[in-house]
Design a protein around this motif. Structure first.
Motif, PDB file in Angstrom:
ATOM      1  N   ASP A 482       0.850  -1.190   0.000  1.00  0.00           N
ATOM      2  CA  ASP A 482       0.000   0.000   0.000  1.00  0.00           C
ATOM      3  C   ASP A 482       0.884   1.238   0.000  1.00  0.00           C
ATOM      4  O   ASP A 482       1.103   1.869   1.041  1.00  0.00           O
ATOM      5  N   GLY A 483       1.389   1.605  -1.175  1.00  0.00           N
ATOM      6  CA  GLY A 483       2.295   2.736  -1.269  1.00  0.00           C
ATOM      7  C   GLY A 483       1.629   4.051  -0.905  1.00  0.00           C
ATOM      8  O   GLY A 483       2.223   4.880  -0.207  1.00  0.00           O
ATOM      9  N   ALA A 484       0.384   4.261  -1.376  1.00  0.00           N
ATOM     10  CA  ALA A 484      -0.310   5.517  -1.074  1.00  0.00           C
ATOM     11  C   ALA A 484      -0.567   5.640   0.422  1.00  0.00           C
ATOM     12  O   ALA A 484      -0.384   6.711   1.010  1.00  0.00           O
ATOM     13  N   GLY A 485      -0.981   4.532   1.048  1.00  0.00           N
ATOM     14  CA  GLY A 485      -1.216   4.568   2.485  1.00  0.00           C
ATOM     15  C   GLY A 485       0.055   4.803   3.271  1.00  0.00           C
ATOM     16  O   GLY A 485       0.045   5.455   4.321  1.00  0.00           O
ATOM     17  N   ALA A 486       1.167   4.276   2.744  1.00  0.00           N
ATOM     18  CA  ALA A 486       2.445   4.468   3.421  1.00  0.00           C
ATOM     19  C   ALA A 486       2.851   5.940   3.409  1.00  0.00           C
ATOM     20  O   ALA A 486       3.232   6.504   4.447  1.00  0.00           O
ATOM     21  N   THR A 487       2.785   6.579   2.240  1.00  0.00           N
ATOM     22  CA  THR A 487       3.179   7.983   2.175  1.00  0.00           C
ATOM     23  C   THR A 487       2.245   8.852   3.017  1.00  0.00           C
ATOM     24  O   THR A 487       2.696   9.808   3.658  1.00  0.00           O
ATOM     25  N   GLU A 488       0.968   8.504   3.051  1.00  0.00           N
ATOM     26  CA  GLU A 488       0.028   9.241   3.901  1.00  0.00           C
ATOM     27  C   GLU A 488       0.447   9.145   5.371  1.00  0.00           C
ATOM     28  O   GLU A 488       0.442  10.137   6.109  1.00  0.00           O
ATOM     29  N   ALA A 489       0.822   7.939   5.799  1.00  0.00           N
ATOM     30  CA  ALA A 489       1.212   7.742   7.196  1.00  0.00           C
ATOM     31  C   ALA A 489       2.497   8.495   7.516  1.00  0.00           C
ATOM     32  O   ALA A 489       2.619   9.107   8.586  1.00  0.00           O
ATOM     33  N   TRP A 490       3.464   8.476   6.617  1.00  0.00           N
ATOM     34  CA  TRP A 490       4.727   9.158   6.892  1.00  0.00           C
ATOM     35  C   TRP A 490       4.542  10.670   6.934  1.00  0.00           C
ATOM     36  O   TRP A 490       5.187  11.353   7.726  1.00  0.00           O
ATOM     37  N   ARG A 491       3.654  11.196   6.099  1.00  0.00           N
ATOM     38  CA  ARG A 491       3.386  12.639   6.176  1.00  0.00           C
ATOM     39  C   ARG A 491       2.708  12.975   7.506  1.00  0.00           C
ATOM     40  O   ARG A 491       2.987  14.021   8.110  1.00  0.00           O
ATOM     41  N   ALA A 492       1.838  12.083   7.964  1.00  0.00           N
ATOM     42  CA  ALA A 492       1.183  12.306   9.249  1.00  0.00           C
ATOM     43  C   ALA A 492       2.174  12.214  10.402  1.00  0.00           C
ATOM     44  O   ALA A 492       1.960  12.808  11.466  1.00  0.00           O
ATOM     45  N   SER A 493       3.263  11.484  10.213  1.00  0.00           N
ATOM     46  CA  SER A 493       4.272  11.334  11.263  1.00  0.00           C
ATOM     47  C   SER A 493       5.000  12.638  11.540  1.00  0.00           C
ATOM     48  O   SER A 493       5.478  12.853  12.662  1.00  0.00           O
ATOM     49  N   GLY A 494       5.090  13.519  10.547  1.00  0.00           N
ATOM     50  CA  GLY A 494       5.630  14.842  10.795  1.00  0.00           C
ATOM     51  C   GLY A 494       7.091  15.018  10.416  1.00  0.00           C
ATOM     52  O   GLY A 494       7.692  14.207   9.708  1.00  0.00           O
ATOM     53  N   ASP A 495       7.667  16.089  10.938  1.00  0.00           N
ATOM     54  CA  ASP A 495       9.022  16.506  10.572  1.00  0.00           C
ATOM     55  C   ASP A 495      10.045  15.768  11.435  1.00  0.00           C
ATOM     56  O   ASP A 495      10.632  16.321  12.367  1.00  0.00           O
ATOM     57  N   ASN A 496      10.246  14.502  11.090  1.00  0.00           N
ATOM     58  CA  ASN A 496      11.270  13.713  11.771  1.00  0.00           C
ATOM     59  C   ASN A 496      12.099  13.004  10.712  1.00  0.00           C
ATOM     60  O   ASN A 496      11.598  12.721   9.617  1.00  0.00           O
ATOM     61  N   PRO A 497      13.375  12.721  10.994  1.00  0.00           N
ATOM     62  CA  PRO A 497      14.248  12.189   9.935  1.00  0.00           C
ATOM     63  C   PRO A 497      13.818  10.830   9.426  1.00  0.00           C
ATOM     64  O   PRO A 497      14.073  10.494   8.267  1.00  0.00           O
ATOM     65  N   TRP A 498      13.170  10.026  10.255  1.00  0.00           N
ATOM     66  CA  TRP A 498      12.800   8.665   9.863  1.00  0.00           C
ATOM     67  C   TRP A 498      11.715   8.684   8.803  1.00  0.00           C
ATOM     68  O   TRP A 498      11.825   8.025   7.760  1.00  0.00           O
ATOM     69  N   ALA A 499      10.634   9.425   9.068  1.00  0.00           N
ATOM     70  CA  ALA A 499       9.556   9.508   8.094  1.00  0.00           C
ATOM     71  C   ALA A 499      10.001  10.251   6.840  1.00  0.00           C
ATOM     72  O   ALA A 499       9.649   9.875   5.710  1.00  0.00           O
ATOM     73  N   LEU A 500      10.783  11.303   7.005  1.00  0.00           N
ATOM     74  CA  LEU A 500      11.259  12.055   5.844  1.00  0.00           C
ATOM     75  C   LEU A 500      12.132  11.188   4.942  1.00  0.00           C
ATOM     76  O   LEU A 500      12.031  11.250   3.716  1.00  0.00           O
TER      77      LEU A 500
END
Length: 621
Positions: A482-500
């Motif tokens: 689920d690539g779209a769901g993954a990018t949605e979740a990482w954007r929701a995670s915020g300004d952190n190096p792991w999600a970015l």
């Protein structure tokens, strides 16, 4: 009398270092890809198409090692009788490091005098020598440089059995190895069992990877007249044995380049493979029927092959090693279907073989027949030995000799699957890393950023929200496709190096990579990823990232060479190459240093030859 003892082996070792905390969202480039599937037998092609591993998640890469060797003590478990002494390294994947035939004093395996990791395994780190046990997927397995559980068990004849076991995380399988050396035996028996505790069919893969010392006179003997040749050029071809391409392929040092030969077993023949020297003495490996495949691998005698041997054994003296292997399928490129709630077992035998040298080095049919004749009596009771071993395979472990991971205990706490009493995963094995995930079982947020348990996707979706929960949800969604769901979740995670970092990897957003590297400037794998991605499209941005990078890491130094070439400063790149670059993680099948050297020479209009230390090509000279 057979004894089992815990000892300490002191060797020059390059420390593994810390695991890379960045999730391997994509697998490494695989040099084993086959593209001529339509020309292969249907069953072979089907097995190659089936079960490939997209990523090693939930495992992380082991790329924190270097090339500085220091004397270090390693735990060793030694099983010994009057005939053989077997030394096993429980902290390094249960590697059978040494097998000595005591009456002759002959070391039957290639015993690497150092432990030097290199980038050849599914998780990167791998070292040469001994017998490696590979479970999971094509390649050197996820546990090859990790600790296993070990314990003493009473054997069927009253002698001690050394048991090792662990949870293979990429497939959720249990591996069990029982080393059994009866008092009067000149063969070491290794009982192997793969348990699939889940209700689902799982892709299964196993190859016992046996390194043996080679010389110009070394010959590999096996009951086969044909072999599938794989030369790392994306195709399989069926060739005759022993004559191929003007040489006798059964002599490892006659090959100029790296190559695999997967032997087609002759009908009705017991599976075995041997490597013998000029006098006809050497190692034989045999097994019961399930472990049917046999293979020869050589690095080749070209400059690249010799460089790999030196890279894996710094200070190498002599010709090095070749590998003889044994597997579940005909080739190492296949996966088989292991049904749910099913165990597969087999028994392997390792020992010294002596064949009349004239026969061993004579006509192929004569050599095979002579070896088979020598082995017939010694192996006739192998099936009976397997039945004896199975009588204790489920016996509860006795004295604990080594401790592996707690991941098996954690998975069983989630799934409630049943495993054998012979391979327990007790709650007491759960350590700090595994304990960080216990809250998720209770609906709370995970307590660690590294090592997303991608099989826990449903639990993560229901866990309490936090930036860390969103981050791990993204990794689990990505793993599930689920690539779209993954990018949605990482954007929701915020300004952190792991999600970015994850967003940058899957979307190509260089700004996200640059920001992640700013937030974690000392995490070299992140800086390397960010600069590498930028070099593809924006060398100026790559330069800014490298300007902030540490100066003492060889991976960064290699990228500086590439950056200088990208911006047209070949003379400066040549200076760095002349000074020396030695990145520890050169990948099998890659040859970056030679490529950069040739590119610099082309840009400068010169033709200095590639130094031998930079030549890692596997295709010969």
């Amino acid at each position: 009398m057979t004894t089992l003892s815990a000892q300490t082996l002191t060797l020059p070792v390059a420390a593994l270092g810390a695991e890379n905390p960045l999730p391997p969202l994509r697998g490494h480039r695989d040099p084993h890809r086959v593209e001529n599937l339509d020309s292969l037998p249907d069953d072979l092609a089907e097995n190659i198409r089936y079960g490939g591993l997209r990523t090693v998640l939930p495992c992380l890469d082991q790329d924190g090692y270097g090339r500085t060797l220091t004397e270090q003590p390693l735990p060793a478990l030694v099983l010994e009788n009057d005939h053989l002494r077997a030394t096993v390294l429980p902290s390094l994947g249960g590697r059978l490091y040494s097998l000595v035939h005591k009456p002759s004093g002959q070391e039957l395996l290639y015993r690497n005098p150092v432990i030097q990791p290199a980038n050849l395994a599914l998780r990167n780190a791998w070292f040469a020598g001994g017998v490696e046990w590979n479970l999971g997927s094509t390649g050197h397995w996820t546990g090859t440089c990790s600790p296993l559980h070990a314990a003493r068990v009473e054997g069927p004849d009253g002698t001690p059995v050394l048991r090792l076991w662990e949870w293979e995380r990429s497939r959720n399988l249990v591996v069990q190895l029982d080393f059994w050396l009866p008092e009067d035996s000149d063969l070491l028996y290794v009982g192997a069992r793969i348990q699939n505790p889940s209700p689902d069919v799982v892709p299964a893969y196993w190859w016992s990877n046996i390194a043996v010392e080679q010389s110009p006179e070394t010959r590999v003997l096996v009951p086969a007249d044909e072999a599938w040749r794989f030369g790392y050029t994306k195709s399989l071809e069926l060739v005759g044995v022993p004559a191929y391409d003007g040489i006798d392929l059964t002599y490892p040092m006659r090959h100029g380049r790296a190559v695999d030969f997967f032997f087609e077993p002759l009908p009705g023949q017991r599976p075995w493979i041997a490597a013998v020297d000029a006098e006809g003495n050497g190692l034989v490996q045999a097994s019961t029927e399930r472990l049917r495949g046999r293979k020869l691998f050589v690095w080749g005698e070209g400059r690249g092959g010799r460089r790999w041997q030196e890279w894996l054994s710094p200070g190498l003296e002599g010709p090095g090693y070749c590998e003889i292997q044994a597997g579940l399928a005909r080739t190492q490129l296949e996966h088989l279907k292991l049904p749910g709630a099913t165990n597969w077992t087999w028994l392997e035998a390792y020992g010294r073989v002596s064949v009349d040298p004239v026969a061993a080095h004579g006509e192929w049919g004569q050599a095979r027949a002579a070896t088979d004749g020598v082995l017939a009596d010694r192996l006739e009771d192998l099936e009976a030995r397997e039945r004896e071993w199975l009588g204790v395979a489920d016996a509860a472990p006795g004295e604990r000799l080594a401790v592996g991971s707690g991941w098996g205990a954690l998975e069983l706490a989630r799934t409630r699957w049943a495993v054998s009493a012979g391979t327990p995963f007790g709650e007491e094995t759960i350590g700090e890393r595994e304990r960080a995930w216990v809250p998720v079982l209770e609906g709370r947020a995970p307590g660690a950023v590294d090592g997303t348990l991608v099989g826990w996707k449903d639990l993560l979706e229901d866990a309490e929200e936090s930036w860390l929960t969103w981050y791990h949800r993204g990794v689990a969604r990505w793993y599930a496709g689920d690539g779209a769901g993954a990018t949605e979740a990482w954007r929701a995670s915020g300004d952190n190096p792991w999600a970015l970092r994850n967003l940058a990897m899957v979307t190509g957003e260089l700004a996200a990579y640059e920001r992640a590297a700013e937030l974690l400037p000392d995490l070299v794998p992140l800086v390397v990823e960010a600069a590498t991605a930028a070099l593809e499209v924006d060398p100026a941005r790559a330069g800014r990232i490298l300007d902030r990078a540490p100066d003492d890491d060889q991976r960064i130094r290699l990228l500086r060479v590439r950056h200088l070439l990208e911006i047209g400063e070949a003379a400066a790149a040549e200076v760095l190459l002349d000074e020396g670059v030695e990145p520890s993680g050169v990948r099998e099948g890659d040859n970056p240093l030679a490529d950069f050297w040739r590119r610099a020479q082309e840009m400068l209009g010169t033709a200095r030859p590639v130094p031998a230390r930079y030549e890692f090509g596997m295709s010969g000279d």
